[in-house]
Design a protein around this motif. Structure first.
Motif, PDB file in Angstrom:
ATOM      1  N   GLU A 137       0.841  -1.188   0.000  1.00  0.00           N
ATOM      2  CA  GLU A 137       0.000   0.000   0.000  1.00  0.00           C
ATOM      3  C   GLU A 137       0.882   1.245   0.000  1.00  0.00           C
ATOM      4  OE1 GLU A 137      -3.535   2.130   2.660  1.00  0.00           O
ATOM      5  OE2 GLU A 137      -3.016   0.014   2.972  1.00  0.00           O
ATOM      6  N   ALA A 138       0.737   2.057  -1.040  1.00  0.00           N
ATOM      7  CA  ALA A 138       1.550   3.258  -1.167  1.00  0.00           C
ATOM      8  C   ALA A 138       1.031   4.369  -0.255  1.00  0.00           C
ATOM      9  CB  ALA A 138       1.556   3.730  -2.625  1.00  0.00           C
ATOM     10  N   ARG A 139       1.759   5.478  -0.223  1.00  0.00           N
ATOM     11  CA  ARG A 139       1.386   6.586   0.656  1.00  0.00           C
ATOM     12  C   ARG A 139       0.070   7.233   0.256  1.00  0.00           C
ATOM     13  NH1 ARG A 139       6.713  10.219   0.766  1.00  0.00           N
ATOM     14  NH2 ARG A 139       6.620   9.642  -1.449  1.00  0.00           N
ATOM     15  N   ASP A 140      -0.300   7.106  -1.028  1.00  0.00           N
ATOM     16  CA  ASP A 140      -1.572   7.682  -1.460  1.00  0.00           C
ATOM     17  C   ASP A 140      -2.755   6.755  -1.205  1.00  0.00           C
ATOM     18  OD1 ASP A 140      -1.103   5.710  -3.301  1.00  0.00           O
ATOM     19  OD2 ASP A 140      -0.889   7.053  -5.022  1.00  0.00           O
ATOM     20  N   GLY A 141      -2.498   5.572  -0.605  1.00  0.00           N
ATOM     21  CA  GLY A 141      -3.573   4.646  -0.277  1.00  0.00           C
ATOM     22  C   GLY A 141      -3.843   3.598  -1.332  1.00  0.00           C
ATOM     23  N   LEU A 142      -3.201   3.696  -2.497  1.00  0.00           N
ATOM     24  CA  LEU A 142      -3.409   2.722  -3.564  1.00  0.00           C
ATOM     25  C   LEU A 142      -2.413   1.574  -3.438  1.00  0.00           C
ATOM     26  CD1 LEU A 142      -3.942   5.146  -6.589  1.00  0.00           C
ATOM     27  CD2 LEU A 142      -5.682   4.053  -5.159  1.00  0.00           C
ATOM     28  N   ARG A 195       0.192  -1.145  -5.050  1.00  0.00           N
ATOM     29  CA  ARG A 195       1.119  -1.249  -6.166  1.00  0.00           C
ATOM     30  C   ARG A 195       1.931  -2.538  -6.038  1.00  0.00           C
ATOM     31  NH1 ARG A 195       0.736   4.282  -5.378  1.00  0.00           N
ATOM     32  NH2 ARG A 195       0.496   5.499  -7.307  1.00  0.00           N
ATOM     33  N   LYS A 212       9.491   5.264 -13.644  1.00  0.00           N
ATOM     34  CA  LYS A 212       8.854   6.469 -13.115  1.00  0.00           C
ATOM     35  C   LYS A 212       9.775   7.652 -13.350  1.00  0.00           C
ATOM     36  CE  LYS A 212       6.799   8.499  -8.961  1.00  0.00           C
ATOM     37  NZ  LYS A 212       6.473   8.298  -7.525  1.00  0.00           N
ATOM     38  N   GLU A 250      10.179  11.770 -12.539  1.00  0.00           N
ATOM     39  CA  GLU A 250       9.755  12.934 -11.770  1.00  0.00           C
ATOM     40  C   GLU A 250      10.330  14.183 -12.419  1.00  0.00           C
ATOM     41  OE1 GLU A 250      11.230  12.119  -7.922  1.00  0.00           O
ATOM     42  OE2 GLU A 250       9.821  10.485  -7.516  1.00  0.00           O
ATOM     43  N   GLN A 302       5.845  17.374 -11.321  1.00  0.00           N
ATOM     44  CA  GLN A 302       4.982  16.484 -12.081  1.00  0.00           C
ATOM     45  C   GLN A 302       5.696  15.161 -12.261  1.00  0.00           C
ATOM     46  OE1 GLN A 302       3.513  18.251 -15.644  1.00  0.00           O
ATOM     47  NE2 GLN A 302       2.359  16.450 -16.304  1.00  0.00           N
ATOM     48  N   SER A 303       4.921  14.089 -12.400  1.00  0.00           N
ATOM     49  CA  SER A 303       5.542  12.772 -12.569  1.00  0.00           C
ATOM     50  C   SER A 303       4.713  11.921 -13.516  1.00  0.00           C
ATOM     51  CB  SER A 303       5.682  12.055 -11.221  1.00  0.00           C
ATOM     52  OG  SER A 303       4.410  11.702 -10.710  1.00  0.00           O
TER      53      SER A 303
END
Length: 266
Positions: free
Chosen positions: A174-179, A181, A225, A227, A241-242
């Motif tokens: 679970e990533a920091r944004d809640g999704l 991966r 990824k 950035e 932006q990424s």
């Protein structure tokens, strides 16, 4: 009451006065031209004339004048109310037009402001070649298409490359944004520009920023990824932006004539 009714009332009053005067003159005409069986005496005629002259006629004329004046006043009052309603309606219409014009001006101003907002679409592509001595060549391309009206500047680019190796057990985190991966525990790489230059994308231009690196030949998936620290010319400060993509490792052919195996079309 409208003008037609006022005119009819005035005509009716005039006709009534004329009829009264005619009745006042009728006894004398009857006495002179056609004597009746019981003629009116001089004293009775004088009394009738006096009453008609001094009383009834004056009363009728006064009453008619009073009624006519009242009707005129009521008509003026009705016209004043109607004019006030028309004035209020005109003011409301003018206010609605003003608000509508302000809304149109606001929309036009927002459109003008939006036309100068940076509009650059970024995307990622990746091709794999090899293997070469247990390594696969990864050709990563950051594609920026400037769809706005201003020059888009990039002050710094950071590439993060992670390889998922054959035989690994897939896991999620679970990533920091809640999704959720895919957890990649294999080889990780990080490449960044030193920030001494500002890369620019002119309006209407599709610009490619390539990165070539090597990954383990056992890699079956690669996560990329990028950035970006962007700079808008003429504006103060910078934005971030990424872009991130997940690629299956599909090996493309090597140089023609060297007998390399073709696993995927160009």
């Amino acid at each position: 009451m409208d003008r037609r009714r006022l005119a009819a009332f005035a005509i009716g009053t005039s006709l009534m006065i004329i009829a009264i005067v005619a009745l006042w003159r009728l006894p004398a005409l009857v006495t002179l031209d056609a004597p009746s069986e019981k003629p009116i005496s001089n004293s009775g005629f004088e009394l009738f004339k006096l009453v008609l002259d001094k009383g009834v006629l004056a009363l009728l004329v006064g009453a008619a004048t009073f009624l006519f004046t009242r009707l005129v006043e009521r008509h003026k009052a009705a016209l004043a109310v109607q004019n006030e309603l028309l004035r209020e309606a005109r003011e409301e219409t003018a206010e609605e037009k003003r608000r509508h014009r302000e809304q149109l001006d606001k929309i036009a101003e927002e459109e003008r402001e939006r036309s100068f907002v940076p509009r650059t679409q970024f995307d990622l592509e990746c091709r794999f070649y090899g293997p070469e001595k247990d390594k696969i060549i990864a050709d990563i391309r950051l594609i920026g298409e400037n769809k706005g009206r201003t020059i888009r500047g990039i002050k710094k680019m950071t590439y993060r490359v992670a390889a998922f190796l054959e035989g690994e057990e897939p896991e999620l985190y679970e990533a920091r944004d809640g999704l959720r991966r895919l957890a990649i525990r294999g080889e990780r790489q990080k490449w960044s520009t030193h920030g001494h230059f500002t890369y620019s994308i002119e309006p209407g231009i599709r610009q490619i920023f390539p990165l070539t690196t090597l990954v383990d030949a056992r890699a079956i998936y690669v996560s990329v990824k990028v950035e970006l620290e962007t700079h808008d010319y003429g504006e103060v400060g910078a934005t971030w932006q990424s872009e991130e993509r997940f690629f299956p490792v599909v090996i493309h052919s090597g140089p023609i004539g060297l007998g390399r195996r073709v696993d995927a079309p160009h």
